[in-house]
Design a protein around this motif. Structure first.
Motif, PDB file in Angstrom:
ATOM      1  N   HIS A 163       1.069  -1.137  -0.136  1.00  0.00           N
ATOM      2  CA  HIS A 163       0.056   0.038   0.095  1.00  0.00           C
ATOM      3  C   HIS A 163       0.913   1.203   0.014  1.00  0.00           C
ATOM      4  O   HIS A 163       1.519   1.623   1.050  1.00  0.00           O
ATOM      5  CB  HIS A 163      -0.942  -0.040   1.026  1.00  0.00           C
ATOM      6  CG  HIS A 163      -1.923   0.990   1.339  1.00  0.00           C
ATOM      7  ND1 HIS A 163      -3.218   0.994   1.352  1.00  0.00           N
ATOM      8  CD2 HIS A 163      -1.569   2.523   1.247  1.00  0.00           C
ATOM      9  CE1 HIS A 163      -3.674   2.203   1.325  1.00  0.00           C
ATOM     10  NE2 HIS A 163      -2.687   3.159   1.335  1.00  0.00           N
ATOM     11  N   ALA A 164       1.061   1.801  -1.142  1.00  0.00           N
ATOM     12  CA  ALA A 164       1.831   2.911  -1.122  1.00  0.00           C
ATOM     13  C   ALA A 164       2.230   4.026  -0.343  1.00  0.00           C
ATOM     14  O   ALA A 164       0.991   4.308  -0.028  1.00  0.00           O
ATOM     15  CB  ALA A 164       1.969   3.236  -2.705  1.00  0.00           C
ATOM     16  N   ARG A 165       3.308   4.460  -0.027  1.00  0.00           N
ATOM     17  CA  ARG A 165       3.516   5.501   0.749  1.00  0.00           C
ATOM     18  C   ARG A 165       2.765   6.829   0.080  1.00  0.00           C
ATOM     19  O   ARG A 165       2.286   6.699  -1.258  1.00  0.00           O
ATOM     20  CB  ARG A 165       4.683   5.978   1.020  1.00  0.00           C
ATOM     21  CG  ARG A 165       5.245   6.808   1.898  1.00  0.00           C
ATOM     22  CD  ARG A 165       6.853   7.080   1.972  1.00  0.00           C
ATOM     23  NE  ARG A 165       7.751   5.971   2.003  1.00  0.00           N
ATOM     24  CZ  ARG A 165       8.248   5.693   3.252  1.00  0.00           C
ATOM     25  NH1 ARG A 165       7.848   6.515   4.309  1.00  0.00           N
ATOM     26  NH2 ARG A 165       9.075   4.731   3.349  1.00  0.00           N
ATOM     27  N   ASP A 166       2.575   7.747   0.676  1.00  0.00           N
ATOM     28  CA  ASP A 166       1.861   9.097  -0.081  1.00  0.00           C
ATOM     29  C   ASP A 166       2.742   9.401  -1.309  1.00  0.00           C
ATOM     30  O   ASP A 166       4.145   9.547  -1.069  1.00  0.00           O
ATOM     31  CB  ASP A 166       1.950  10.278   1.068  1.00  0.00           C
ATOM     32  CG  ASP A 166       0.878  10.353   1.997  1.00  0.00           C
ATOM     33  OD1 ASP A 166       0.001   9.447   1.871  1.00  0.00           O
ATOM     34  OD2 ASP A 166       1.141  10.825   3.218  1.00  0.00           O
ATOM     35  N   LEU A 167       2.083   9.838  -2.350  1.00  0.00           N
ATOM     36  CA  LEU A 167       2.882  10.555  -3.402  1.00  0.00           C
ATOM     37  C   LEU A 167       3.156  11.935  -3.019  1.00  0.00           C
ATOM     38  O   LEU A 167       2.601  12.476  -2.192  1.00  0.00           O
ATOM     39  CB  LEU A 167       1.857  10.513  -4.742  1.00  0.00           C
ATOM     40  CG  LEU A 167       1.021   9.162  -5.232  1.00  0.00           C
ATOM     41  CD1 LEU A 167       0.056   9.611  -6.200  1.00  0.00           C
ATOM     42  CD2 LEU A 167       2.161   8.201  -5.535  1.00  0.00           C
ATOM     43  N   ALA A 176       7.047  -7.297  -7.435  1.00  0.00           N
ATOM     44  CA  ALA A 176       6.492  -6.209  -6.463  1.00  0.00           C
ATOM     45  C   ALA A 176       4.975  -6.099  -7.038  1.00  0.00           C
ATOM     46  O   ALA A 176       4.729  -6.005  -8.188  1.00  0.00           O
ATOM     47  CB  ALA A 176       7.251  -4.810  -6.761  1.00  0.00           C
ATOM     48  N   HIS A 177       4.131  -5.898  -6.296  1.00  0.00           N
ATOM     49  CA  HIS A 177       2.716  -5.606  -6.354  1.00  0.00           C
ATOM     50  C   HIS A 177       2.335  -4.370  -5.874  1.00  0.00           C
ATOM     51  O   HIS A 177       2.507  -4.118  -4.590  1.00  0.00           O
ATOM     52  CB  HIS A 177       1.764  -6.705  -5.893  1.00  0.00           C
ATOM     53  CG  HIS A 177       0.367  -6.691  -6.491  1.00  0.00           C
ATOM     54  ND1 HIS A 177      -0.125  -6.704  -7.726  1.00  0.00           N
ATOM     55  CD2 HIS A 177      -0.717  -6.037  -5.668  1.00  0.00           C
ATOM     56  CE1 HIS A 177      -1.342  -6.568  -7.677  1.00  0.00           C
ATOM     57  NE2 HIS A 177      -1.803  -6.154  -6.462  1.00  0.00           N
ATOM     58  N   TYR A 178       1.653  -3.304  -6.740  1.00  0.00           N
ATOM     59  CA  TYR A 178       1.156  -2.032  -6.086  1.00  0.00           C
ATOM     60  C   TYR A 178      -0.056  -2.271  -6.131  1.00  0.00           C
ATOM     61  O   TYR A 178      -0.986  -2.397  -6.866  1.00  0.00           O
ATOM     62  CB  TYR A 178       1.560  -1.373  -7.558  1.00  0.00           C
ATOM     63  CG  TYR A 178       1.539   0.326  -6.979  1.00  0.00           C
ATOM     64  CD1 TYR A 178       0.373   0.908  -6.450  1.00  0.00           C
ATOM     65  CD2 TYR A 178       2.495   1.069  -7.176  1.00  0.00           C
ATOM     66  CE1 TYR A 178       0.410   2.166  -6.147  1.00  0.00           C
ATOM     67  CE2 TYR A 178       2.771   2.502  -6.808  1.00  0.00           C
ATOM     68  CZ  TYR A 178       1.488   2.886  -6.508  1.00  0.00           C
ATOM     69  OH  TYR A 178       1.670   4.535  -6.226  1.00  0.00           O
ATOM     70  N   CYS A 179      -0.785  -2.180  -4.784  1.00  0.00           N
ATOM     71  CA  CYS A 179      -1.955  -2.400  -4.240  1.00  0.00           C
ATOM     72  C   CYS A 179      -2.823  -0.963  -4.637  1.00  0.00           C
ATOM     73  O   CYS A 179      -2.588   0.053  -4.414  1.00  0.00           O
ATOM     74  CB  CYS A 179      -2.244  -2.653  -2.811  1.00  0.00           C
ATOM     75  SG  CYS A 179      -1.347  -4.060  -2.129  1.00  0.00           S
ATOM     76  N   HIS A 180      -4.092  -1.575  -5.069  1.00  0.00           N
ATOM     77  CA  HIS A 180      -5.130  -0.480  -5.404  1.00  0.00           C
ATOM     78  C   HIS A 180      -4.508   0.899  -5.684  1.00  0.00           C
ATOM     79  O   HIS A 180      -4.881   1.682  -5.336  1.00  0.00           O
ATOM     80  CB  HIS A 180      -6.212  -0.447  -4.232  1.00  0.00           C
ATOM     81  CG  HIS A 180      -5.755  -0.585  -2.846  1.00  0.00           C
ATOM     82  ND1 HIS A 180      -5.430  -1.848  -2.182  1.00  0.00           N
ATOM     83  CD2 HIS A 180      -5.140   0.407  -1.861  1.00  0.00           C
ATOM     84  CE1 HIS A 180      -5.003  -1.337  -1.187  1.00  0.00           C
ATOM     85  NE2 HIS A 180      -4.841  -0.485  -0.650  1.00  0.00           N
ATOM     86  N   VAL A 181      -4.123   0.766  -6.982  1.00  0.00           N
ATOM     87  CA  VAL A 181      -3.805   1.990  -7.405  1.00  0.00           C
ATOM     88  C   VAL A 181      -4.666   3.008  -7.939  1.00  0.00           C
ATOM     89  O   VAL A 181      -4.149   4.185  -7.996  1.00  0.00           O
ATOM     90  CB  VAL A 181      -2.948   1.476  -8.771  1.00  0.00           C
ATOM     91  CG1 VAL A 181      -3.840   1.206 -10.105  1.00  0.00           C
ATOM     92  CG2 VAL A 181      -2.109   2.722  -9.476  1.00  0.00           C
ATOM     93  N   ASN A 182      -5.876   2.860  -8.066  1.00  0.00           N
ATOM     94  CA  ASN A 182      -6.888   3.647  -8.284  1.00  0.00           C
ATOM     95  C   ASN A 182      -6.975   4.742  -7.022  1.00  0.00           C
ATOM     96  O   ASN A 182      -6.965   6.059  -7.116  1.00  0.00           O
ATOM     97  CB  ASN A 182      -8.320   3.059  -8.339  1.00  0.00           C
ATOM     98  CG  ASN A 182      -8.661   2.007  -7.365  1.00  0.00           C
ATOM     99  OD1 ASN A 182      -7.876   1.352  -6.686  1.00  0.00           O
ATOM    100  ND2 ASN A 182      -9.970   1.975  -6.840  1.00  0.00           N
TER     101      ASN A 182
END
Length: 355
Positions: A83-87, A113-119
């Motif tokens: 779950h990505a850090r803040d952009l 690597a998998h980028y979770c819920h990119v939306n």
């Protein structure tokens, strides 16, 4: 949480209650990182399908500590689910751009690597994030869900009233799930203090606005994107129940995406793609994410992921309405459920449970 904050993690309720606890969100010492890596290695040896990283909820975590975890994933032939850090676009003072962190670690370590819920993590900056993923030397998989509303805990850092503007949010876009009421600023502050483990529905994108709909569609139709519900565990407003029991009790509360995610995607996107591609993104596509080596295989005697439906009759059980009272929704009893139950007819399970 267990290593950095010395917390006893009993179940997901304990995790939720500590979303706002700053003790596990700070930079870790070398000793703590070593213990954490040992624990992760042990979990992977016991059969864990990959390593989940919640850096989006822990903005103070040192970016350099992300790399050893990616190295562990590479050595064990598993993968990372982040779950990505803040952009940087959302939070200019972030220690590192969330999208760049995932891509750089994969490039440096060779981890899948998998980028979770990119939306919901990218929002208006989706094209930049998808571009980084597409240009990455190492393949980056990702997923999205077909709703403008997401779900999290009210104590999440990005829901602090001082930070709502970063994602163009206002308190009235936050729905307190236990009662269905929309928050006002003083009420939000109070709930974050007194009911930290309460779930909320956050209207990040408005499905009635064309610009926001395009963001959701872009995420869902991007080449290789799979459809994932990002569903939270089932919630009860009163007494607890066995989550394996069927039919579920009437007091059950759940985000729409838990019950209607795949049917909503099918209805929404099949005009833009074939039925085969739509179903593939909801099923076979999951075997291509980092953990596909394990998650894509059905154990002996287990029910594989199968979906039987009449295409002309597929309907999502409802939608998250951005401007209604948003009383808690309940899980429909006539449904198709992958993984846990092969399916159901008239509320009666068909197939075997995968324990």
């Amino acid at each position: 949480m267990a290593e950095l904050a010395d917390l006893e993690i009993g179940d997901m309720r304990t995790v939720y209650a500590n979303y706002g606890n700053p003790a596990w969100k700070r930079a870790a010492t070398s000793r703590q990182v070593s213990r954490l890596l040992d624990r992760l290695a042990e979990n992977l040896a016991e059969g864990a399908i990959g390593i989940g990283l919640m850096v989006g909820y822990a903005p103070g975590v040192d970016p350099s500590k992300y790399v050893p975890i990616s190295e562990l994933a590479a050595r064990t032939n598993t993968g990372t689910f982040t779950h990505a850090r803040d952009l940087i676009d959302h939070s200019p003072n972030a220690l590192i751009d969330g999208a760049l962190e995932i891509v750089a670690a994969a490039d440096e370590t060779g981890a899948r690597a998998h980028y979770c819920h990119v939306n919901s993590t990218s929002l208006q900056h989706l094209d930049r994030v998808l571009g980084l993923n597409e240009e990455s030397p190492e393949p980056i998989t990702t997923e999205a869900y077909p709703y403008g509303a997401g779900s999290t805990m009210i104590s999440a850092d990005f829901l602090a009233t001082s930070r709502l503007h970063e994602r163009q949010l206002t308190p009235d876009k936050i729905v307190y799930t236990p009662t269905g009421e929309r928050s006002a600023t003083p009420h939000t502050l109070e709930l974050r203090r007194t009911d930290a483990d309460a779930s909320v529905i956050v209207h990040l994108l408005d499905e009635t606005v064309e610009h926001d709909r395009r963001i959701i569609d872009r995420a869902l139709t991007f080449p290789g994107t799979i459809v994932c519900s990002d569903a939270a565990p089932l919630m009860w407003s009163a007494e607890r129940h066995d989550p394996q029991s069927w039919p579920p009790p009437a007091s059950l509360q759940v985000h729409r995406r838990t019950a209607g995610n795949y049917s909503k995607f099918y209805v929404r996107e099949t005009p833009q793609m074939s039925m085969v591609e739509a179903v593939e993104r909801c099923s076979l596509g999951t075997a291509r994410v980092p953990a596909g080596r394990r998650a894509g295989d059905a154990a002996q005697g287990a029910c594989p992921n199968r979906l039987r439906c009449r295409p002309g009759r597929v309907r999502p059980p409802g939608r998250v309405r951005p401007r209604d009272d948003h009383r808690p929704r309940h899980l429909p009893r006539r449904r198709s459920a992958l993984n846990r139950v092969c399916g159901s007819v008239g509320g009666r399970p068909v197939g075997r449970h995968r324990r």
